[in-house]
Scaffold this motif. Structure first.
Motif, mmCIF file in Angstrom:
data_model
loop_
_atom_site.group_PDB
_atom_site.id
_atom_site.type_symbol
_atom_site.label_atom_id
_atom_site.label_comp_id
_atom_site.label_asym_id
_atom_site.label_seq_id
_atom_site.Cartn_x
_atom_site.Cartn_y
_atom_site.Cartn_z
ATOM 1 N N ALA A 382 0.842 -1.182 0.000
ATOM 2 C CA ALA A 382 0.000 0.000 0.000
ATOM 3 C C ALA A 382 0.878 1.233 0.000
ATOM 4 C CB ALA A 382 -0.894 0.006 1.225
ATOM 5 N N THR A 385 1.281 3.726 -4.199
ATOM 6 C CA THR A 385 -0.056 4.002 -4.703
ATOM 7 C C THR A 385 0.063 4.932 -5.895
ATOM 8 O OG1 THR A 385 -0.370 6.023 -3.438
ATOM 9 C CG2 THR A 385 -0.868 3.960 -2.324
ATOM 10 N N PHE A 405 3.896 -1.757 -10.244
ATOM 11 C CA PHE A 405 2.967 -2.556 -9.452
ATOM 12 C C PHE A 405 2.488 -1.699 -8.300
ATOM 13 C CE2 PHE A 405 3.309 -6.919 -10.987
ATOM 14 C CZ PHE A 405 4.433 -6.842 -11.789
ATOM 15 N N GLN A 407 -0.890 -0.881 -5.304
ATOM 16 C CA GLN A 407 -2.038 -1.417 -4.605
ATOM 17 C C GLN A 407 -3.315 -0.747 -5.047
ATOM 18 O OE1 GLN A 407 -3.670 0.092 -1.655
ATOM 19 N NE2 GLN A 407 -4.942 -1.709 -1.379
ATOM 20 N N GLN A 408 -3.210 0.465 -5.510
ATOM 21 C CA GLN A 408 -4.406 1.150 -5.967
ATOM 22 C C GLN A 408 -4.042 2.212 -6.976
ATOM 23 O OE1 GLN A 408 -5.516 2.895 -2.104
ATOM 24 N NE2 GLN A 408 -5.131 4.877 -3.057
ATOM 25 N N THR A 431 -2.189 -3.376 -11.045
ATOM 26 C CA THR A 431 -2.759 -3.270 -9.713
ATOM 27 C C THR A 431 -2.801 -4.670 -9.118
ATOM 28 O OG1 THR A 431 -4.963 -3.542 -10.638
ATOM 29 C CG2 THR A 431 -4.189 -1.293 -10.304
ATOM 30 N N LEU A 432 -2.444 -4.750 -7.861
ATOM 31 C CA LEU A 432 -2.309 -6.087 -7.281
ATOM 32 C C LEU A 432 -3.627 -6.822 -7.199
ATOM 33 C CD1 LEU A 432 0.402 -4.908 -4.979
ATOM 34 C CD2 LEU A 432 0.624 -6.832 -6.491
ATOM 35 N N ASN A 433 -4.683 -6.089 -6.993
ATOM 36 C CA ASN A 433 -5.996 -6.672 -7.182
ATOM 37 C C ASN A 433 -6.376 -6.369 -8.626
ATOM 38 O OD1 ASN A 433 -8.690 -7.163 -7.468
ATOM 39 N ND2 ASN A 433 -9.303 -6.177 -5.565
#
Lengths: 602, 327
Positions: A382, A385, A405, A407-408, A431-433
């Motif tokens: 995180a 970002t 890469f 997180q958001q 994005t990791l998700n």
């Protein structure tokens, strides 16, 4: 009028045409140019080893001296392609040996290289000079020993990110004393030890050595000795960077570094004691390339201190990671029970947005940035970002290549980035998700990526991620005129998305799609398009057997491969059955004969 | 207990950014660098001064059990990193899961103890995370790089953190069979350490290298020490579940509600709870083991609170903060 030029003149002119694309263009002008060009071409680039076969290449370019081959599809990097799929180099080496090709250079990417291949290579080409293996597998240090022993004029042995079996033989000691020609030696990806004394002697007798990248097993004191022998290095990859920072060795290392005034590229730190890092500060001022992406042991504060010295940096690779802090309360020296105050916490001490801020304010010449996650679940990042990306784009106007890469992400950030950096050639965001929406508005990230493609008119490579609808592909098709490679995952709503891309991106060469709802309509809409492209990968999409068969029938010059893992290969699978993995590519030589059982070429 | 809780509460001091989140915290332990009457050294001088002091605040907040269960996404007002859900394991003395109200951000004057405010910032909620981690080939990082970092770095704490299942199972669901992270290393020779259990005069020895995770170790110790009639006179305390003559009841050493707790003495002579650090790190620092009665370990009411920080990737140094609780 040019027809009246004697061929020798043409040949001389063509010598100045070096890029393979230009050479390809030259060869299309007329028959005589084709002929002159083919006899004079020394470097051949083959982007897909199955698009052609060795015999044809040798027939057309009999004077080839340098061959570049790429094997497996890109998604093989992420375990989407089963082992034994293919990409064997042996037939190429065998054919060239048979035809007496004077091979001097071989560059392979994502290919399977056996020890036999390396041995054949080493023994068949007396002038062999340069071996570059990137993301290859299948060989051991025995094969390297064969190269070291037999290639008398070896200049370059460059092993990047290969999976190599270590046989504990002393491959490096196989370089004979007469070998003094090394210019580049990179064995960072090897896991085993090399004989330190042999390494030092090798370095000492190769005065032209410019690039040296050591592996994990080479300790700091060996590095120090090597550097005193090789102050002329341009590119250094440290091995282990762990020592007592107050030791004499570290002091000597720092002095040796001061004398290495030519080092422009630094990497390694595969194991690091951050307190030893100041030893490298003397070379930081002139660094143009820094790769710390395999060094999770450097925390953000040390990282920032290091980067602050690197004002001329053009290329930076970093990773971020979790630092664990354990927390136990003690009362009177006796630990509390689990029911006591026992907290497990993590501090995110990552390069973080803060670290990226430091990069943005220091590295004004930055052109390429890669920010990797270093832990497998991708948690703990995180710290990276959209803010870090925006900071970089604001501070580094020359940025043209990014792999990020995070997180958001937000649309606003991407729009800002697009405005700040219109020069992107490669833009890869992960994005990791994979389906995360805009972190602020919860909307898809269509507008953000749309801004990128609209602003960056020279964009050649794009990877998108996050929540994305067909709209983003509309933008890509409309604006990404120079786009050559596009990677899509978990995106889009319908066939329209893929159609926008296929219709719009005229220069598209490689398209790879996973887990997206694109199906037969999109696949079959413009079958001719695929002959203008190198390859198409589709996995976990909505494409069916029937459609693939139709495509294969219509386009004989495409290989349409279906990869079936763990499924029974029925004689006639249901046409309506969804295909799990499909890889198609244009080819001059029909279905390949080395395909394993689980690969069907339709 | 109550003494402890009062001290804990008095020790709370949240950084101003966290004030809005107070109510979510079961127990606040606040440590803000540069704030309050801190009588300690910052854990790392570099950390404190990096890009301006107090930078720890930005990504430091205490984790609570509530965060862990709900996976609540919390945003702090700070501009940078901290912006997602937080998770932790929080067990408060004798009252697992009991909620307490956190103190207000400003500690009452005269207390002067400020502790660390740390936050765990993770990705999405736990479930999403599991789902992501089970997608093959995502995030798209070259398997060479994944393997390399997994081998070189210590195993991420998140593995221990999220996997309540047997830690011995391969947790690497992202990467498929080609993965070589787990069990790649060559097995070392034996690592025998002494184990003593409270109330049992005779100690035993266990080979730690015969185990690859805490679970198997706990089971082995359980087998060794599980009270049975054969063992000598034991305490007759009624609330000790472990001792029921004739029955072989598990000690449940890793269970926080058990009456026994497994501790170890590390290289520096401090006694630590087993199970906190990644296995490899534990192997590197353990000298001997002790199975302790929980009751003995509880609130002995010392005034000194020694807080130990161990940085996972920096085995070479540990920070010990001493915070005096002034009454």
């Amino acid at each position: 009028m040019l027809n009246y030029f004697p061929e020798e003149v043409l040949e001389h002119v063509f010598d100045f045409v070096t890029s393979h694309r230009d050479r390809n263009a030259v060869s299309l002008v007329c028959k005589s140019w084709y002929s002159v060009e083919r006899f004079s071409r020394e470097k051949v680039f083959i982007g897909n080893c199955y698009a052609v076969n060795p015999e044809r290449v040798i027939a057309r370019f009999p004077r080839v001296r340098s061959l570049t081959l790429k094997g497996k599809p890109h998604f093989a990097d992420f375990n989407l392609v089963p082992p034994d799929w293919g990409g064997y180099v042996y037939p190429w080496i065998e054919a060239m040996a048979k035809h007496g090709i004077n091979l001097e250079e071989l560059r392979l990417k994502r290919m399977v290289v056996s020890d036999e291949s390396l041995e054949l290579l080493a023994k068949s080409f007396p002038n062999f000079k340069s071996l570059v293996l990137v993301s290859c597998e299948g060989f051991t240090t025995d094969g390297l020993a064969a190269i070291a022993s037999n290639c008398r004029f070896l200049r370059e042995l460059d092993l990047q990110e290969n999976e190599v079996d270590d046989r504990k033989g002393q491959w490096l000691s196989c370089f004979p004393d007469s070998c003094t020609s090394l210019i580049s030696l990179n064995f960072a990806c090897l896991k085993g030890e090399v004989n330190a004394a042999a390494l030092e002697r090798l370095v000492a007798r190769c005065p032209n050595l410019r690039s040296l990248r050591l592996n994990h097993a080479v300790p700091l004191d060996t590095l120090q000795k090597i550097l005193t022998q090789a102050p002329q290095l341009n590119d250094l990859g440290t091995g282990s960077f762990v020592h007592d920072p107050d030791s004499e060795t570290c002091g000597k290392l720092k002095n040796a570094m001061k004398k290495c005034k030519s080092i422009r590229s630094l990497s390694g730190f595969l194991d690091v004691n951050a307190r030893c890092l100041p030893a490298v500060y003397p070379i930081c001022t002139n660094l143009t390339s820094l790769n710390l992406s395999y060094a999770p042991g450097i925390y953000s504060n040390d990282l920032i201190k290091l980067i602050c010295h690197c004002k001329k940096l053009e290329r930076l690779w970093v990773c971020f990671f979790i630092k664990l802090i354990h927390y136990t309360y003690f009362f009177s020296g006796v630990p509390l029970s689990n029911q006591g105050l026992n907290w497990i916490m993590q501090i995110l001490d990552t390069i973080g947005d803060k670290g990226l801020g430091a990069v943005a304010s220091t590295c004004k010449e930055l052109q390429e940035l890669r920010v990797f996650p270093s832990d497998l679940y991708g948690v703990g990042n995180a710290g990276v970002t959209e803010e870090g990306l925006v900071a970089i784009s604001a501070g580094c106007p020359k940025l043209n290549s990014i792999l990020y890469f995070c997180q958001q992400m937000t649309n606003a950030a991407l729009i800002t980035v697009a405005k700040n950096c219109p020069n992107f050639i490669r833009f890869r965001l992960c994005t990791l998700n994979p389906t995360i929406p805009d972190a602020v508005t919860n909307l898809p990230l269509d507008e953000g990526f749309g801004a990128i493609v609209q602003s960056c008119k020279g964009l050649k490579r794009l990877s998108v991620s996050g929540l994305l609808t067909d709209q983003v592909f509309l933008y890509i098709g409309m604006y990404a005129e120079q786009l050559e490679m596009l990677s899509i995952a978990f995106a889009g709503d319908s066939d329209k998305g893929m159609l926008y891309v296929l219709n719009g991106c005229k220069k598209l060469k490689k398209l790879e799609i996973r887990d997206s709802p694109f199906g037969n309509v999109a696949l079959l809409a413009d079958v001719g398009k695929y002959e203008t492209m190198r390859s198409l990968w589709m996995s976990s999409c909505e494409v069916t057997f029937g459609a693939c068969k139709t495509l294969a029938e219509k386009m004989p010059r495409l290989n349409v491969e279906i990869i079936n893992e763990g499924e029974e290969i029925e004689a006639s699978p249901d046409d309506r059955h969804r295909v799990e993995k499909m890889y198609l590519y244009r080819t001059l030589v029909g279905p390949r004969r080395d395909a394993p059982d689980f690969v069907w070429t339709l | 207990m109550s003494t402890l809780s009062r001290e804990e509460n008095e020790m709370v001091m949240m950084s101003s950014e966290e004030s809005s989140n107070d109510s979510e915290l079961e127990l606040g332990l606040g440590l803000s660098l540069g704030g309050g009457k801190a009588k300690f050294k910052p854990p790392s001088p570099a950390a404190a001064t990096a890009a301006g002091g107090g930078s720890w605040d930005q990504y430091a907040r205490i984790l609570t059990a509530k965060d862990f269960r709900s996976g609540v996404s919390t945003k702090t007002s700070s501009s940078s990193s901290s912006s997602s859900s937080s998770v932790t394991k929080a067990n408060i003395n004798g009252s697992c899961g009991t909620k307490r109200t956190a103190e207000s951000p400003s500690s009452p004057p005269g207390l002067g103890v400020t502790l660390f405010v740390i936050s765990l910032i993770l990705g999405e909620s736990g479930t999403t995370l599991d789902k992501i981690s089970q997608v093959v080939g995502w995030p798209p990082v070259r398997s060479y790089r994944m393997n390399s970092l997994a081998n070189n770095a210590k195993s991420p704490v998140t593995k221990d953190f999220f996997s309540t299942v047997d830690k011995c199972k391969s947790k690497n669901i992202v990467v498929d069979k080609n993965n070589i992270t787990k069990e790649k290393g060559v097995r070392k020779t034996s690592l025998f350490v002494k184990v003593n259990m409270d109330g049992i005069p005779i100690g035993r020895k266990v080979d730690l290298n015969a185990h690859s995770c805490y679970e198997t170790l706990a089971r082995a110790l359980d087998d060794m020490f599980r009270p049975s009639a054969a063992v000598g006179p034991r305490r007759s305390n009624v609330d000790e579940q472990g001792v029921v003559a004739g029955t072989r009841q598990s000690l449940q050493l890793l269970d926080s509600s058990s009456d026994f707790v497994l501790t170890y003495e590390d290289k520096e002579g401090d006694w630590m709870l087993v199970g906190d650090v990644p296995w490899e790190m534990f192997l590197n620092s353990v000298r001997r083991l002790r199975i302790m009665r929980t009751a003995e370990a509880n609130g002995l009411g010392g005034h000194d609170v020694k807080i130990r920080f161990e940085l996972e990737f920096e085995r070479a140094w540990k920070i010990v903060l001493l915070a005096d609780v002034t009454k």
